[in-house]
Design an enzyme around this catalytic site. Structure first.
Site, short mmCIF file in Angstrom:
data_model
loop_
_atom_site.label_atom_id
_atom_site.label_comp_id
_atom_site.label_asym_id
_atom_site.label_seq_id
_atom_site.Cartn_x
_atom_site.Cartn_y
_atom_site.Cartn_z
N CYS A 181 0.84 -1.21 0.00
CA CYS A 181 0.00 0.00 0.00
C CYS A 181 0.86 1.25 0.00
CB CYS A 181 -0.90 0.03 1.23
SG CYS A 181 -2.05 -1.34 1.32
C1 BEZ Z 1 0.62 -4.61 1.86
O1 BEZ Z 1 0.08 -3.57 1.53
O2 BEZ Z 1 1.82 -4.76 1.76
C2 BEZ Z 1 -0.20 -5.74 2.37
C3 BEZ Z 1 -1.36 -5.51 3.09
C4 BEZ Z 1 -2.06 -6.57 3.60
C5 BEZ Z 1 -1.64 -7.87 3.34
C6 BEZ Z 1 -0.49 -8.09 2.58
C7 BEZ Z 1 0.23 -7.03 2.11
#
Ligand code: BEZ
Length: 212
Positions: free
Chosen positions: A46
């Protein structure tokens, strides 16, 4: 909550965001909109996505598209996270992030897919036209970051095909040849598309991008 489909009206809402409380329709005004959800603050994928979105803001603006992101954490958390995004992605987050702590917008847009994760949103994308109709949806899992070049590409296609009787073929990019709408007979197409119509099959006709 019904599933939102292409052509449906995008539901309106008022929500707390990293830039204060806003009403979705007022925020969009007459622009196109892109609403995209993120599983959670302070997560690596994200962080890269929001940094990338910020760097693409000029490109979205050129296309009259306003961005708004969503995560189910609170506004104070978003503001702390934005500092990290700016620092690590070398940019300035320049659009609101909805603080959907009560999951109101997530529920309205069906962004929580319980068989994937019962509490966090998946990576949803809704592209909305100036009439507030949903023109495109995408759903990615938490483990796969989205491709913002693809989002620009589909906006180019949506905007072109909204105004001209054409469709865009596989892997099409802005400026490349487009497909004449199947509903137009070739002889009529030749009158409309004065740059030329190439008939490969009666149902497969190409023409230069009418806007370039
Ligand atoms: C991420 O944004 O890196 C992420 C968020 C939730 C689960 C896996 C990855």
């Amino acid at each position: 909550m019904a599933t939102l489909r292409l052509g449906d009206t995008a539901p309106d809402f008022t929500a707390v965001t990293s830039e204060g409380t806003l009403n979705f329709y007022e925020y969009l005004g007459d622009s196109w909109g892109i609403l995209f959800s993120h599983p959670a603050d302070f997560t690596p994928v994200c962080t890269t996505e929001l940094g990338t979105a910020a760097k693409f803001k000029d490109e979205f603006e050129k296309r009259n598209v306003k961005m708004i992101a969503l995560s189910v954490d609170g506004a104070a958390s978003h503001l702390e996270w934005i500092k990290d995004i700016n620092e690590t992605q070398h940019t300035e987050v320049n659009f609101p992030i909805i603080a959907d702590v009560e999951r109101k917008v997530s529920d309205l847009y069906d962004m929580i897919h319980p068989n994937a994760d019962s509490t966090l949103t998946v990576r949803s994308v809704f592209i909305i036209d100036p009439d507030k109709k949903i023109k495109l949806t995408l759903t990615y899992p938490a483990s796969t970051g989205r491709n913002f070049y693809e989002l620009l590409r589909v906006i180019d296609s949506l905007q072109l095909t909204a105004n001209h009787k054409v469709a865009t073929p596989a892997n099409w990019k802005n400026g490349e040849k487009v497909v004449v709408s199947p509903s137009i007979p070739t002889e009529e197409a030749k009158g409309i598309f004065t740059k030329g119509v190439e008939e490969i099959k009666p149902y497969l006709r190409l023409t230069p991008d009418p806007t370039s």
